[in-house]
Design an enzyme around this catalytic site. Sequence first.
Site, PDB file in Angstrom:
ATOM      1  N   LYS A  53       0.213   0.969  -7.929  1.00  0.00           N
ATOM      2  CA  LYS A  53       0.187  -0.304  -7.457  1.00  0.00           C
ATOM      3  C   LYS A  53       1.076  -0.727  -8.499  1.00  0.00           C
ATOM      4  O   LYS A  53       1.825  -1.709  -8.807  1.00  0.00           O
ATOM      5  CB  LYS A  53      -0.403  -1.044  -6.489  1.00  0.00           C
ATOM      6  CG  LYS A  53       0.091  -0.622  -5.144  1.00  0.00           C
ATOM      7  CD  LYS A  53      -1.209  -1.367  -4.012  1.00  0.00           C
ATOM      8  CE  LYS A  53      -1.012  -0.056  -2.532  1.00  0.00           C
ATOM      9  NZ  LYS A  53      -2.225   0.244  -2.490  1.00  0.00           N
ATOM     10  N   GLN A  97      -8.231  -3.386  -1.501  1.00  0.00           N
ATOM     11  CA  GLN A  97      -8.090  -1.842  -1.461  1.00  0.00           C
ATOM     12  C   GLN A  97      -9.049  -1.112   0.330  1.00  0.00           C
ATOM     13  O   GLN A  97      -9.685  -0.824   0.082  1.00  0.00           O
ATOM     14  CB  GLN A  97      -8.447  -0.872  -2.149  1.00  0.00           C
ATOM     15  CG  GLN A  97      -7.744   1.054  -1.484  1.00  0.00           C
ATOM     16  CD  GLN A  97      -6.546   0.689  -1.907  1.00  0.00           C
ATOM     17  OE1 GLN A  97      -5.349   0.335  -2.346  1.00  0.00           O
ATOM     18  NE2 GLN A  97      -5.967   2.071  -0.760  1.00  0.00           N
ATOM     19  N   ASP A 120      -0.329  -8.514   1.866  1.00  0.00           N
ATOM     20  CA  ASP A 120      -0.770  -7.093   2.304  1.00  0.00           C
ATOM     21  C   ASP A 120      -0.925  -6.799   4.417  1.00  0.00           C
ATOM     22  O   ASP A 120      -0.781  -6.209   4.656  1.00  0.00           O
ATOM     23  CB  ASP A 120      -1.932  -6.158   1.724  1.00  0.00           C
ATOM     24  CG  ASP A 120      -1.867  -4.860   2.505  1.00  0.00           C
ATOM     25  OD1 ASP A 120      -0.529  -4.284   2.252  1.00  0.00           O
ATOM     26  OD2 ASP A 120      -2.869  -4.188   2.536  1.00  0.00           O
TER      27      ASP A 120
END
Length: 279
Positions: A53, A97, A120
Amino acid sequence: MEKIILDGNVVAQNIKDQLKGRIESLQNNGITPCLATILVGNNPSSETYVRMKGNACKKLGINSIRVHLPEETTTIELLETIRELNEDPTVHGILLQHPVPAQIDERMAFEAIDIRKDVDGVTSAGYGQTALGFGNYPSCTPAAIMEIIKYYKISLEGKHAVVVGRSPILGKPVSALLLNENATVTTCHSKTANLPDILKQADIVVAAVGKPKFIQGSWLKEGSVVLDAGYNKGNIGDIDYESCYEAAGAITPVPGGVGPVTISMLLKHTVDSAENNLF
């Protein structure tokens, strides 16, 4: 009927090409889009994803802040890190994450992310807005699936879509997005009886069950559209690709299908957030 390979690399590049001019325009106005990624612990797969990313951001001119916290980090310490990023006006997107170490309350951490920076799509408020049709940042993998469908001009209206999987950041939100596009949606899961019979009725199949090579070609309706969102060890998806390829009319490869588009949607959401100029 000619079989279509739904090439995620092509879709991902198209998204990134469209972002370049938008990023330049922001930079001309003194704003550089910035994504902050938080990694807790030393999970090798997570480290790889975060690095990918970061590299994707760098190639497009998006700033990337990497926050790496130790394995023994507490929920309170993680919440403090998220609070600092929420309050930083130069940060436009925050990604925590997954998974985090067992001692951390992951849901509490997700909920701490400012919805304006939830690029996200992990907060419950973001999920609710997505389901109701006005969310700015759907979860990135569901958003990627919809982008592939849009790019290849696959009609959803009136079609029967079967989603195999019900996770809060994949199965559930993609079911909502498909429903919002007027598909008739069946959401299946590990307790579903007669799954092959249900899949035989599907015009669109989304595989998001987290089991390698789980869905078999013999379960599919001839000519159906198959989108494999599975990420399993060894770059194996949730479908048995060889047998599903024979039955499907259109299919995503693994790798090179949904994955590259997922990262591109994360970049797009970060740029969208910077453009919203809320900070």
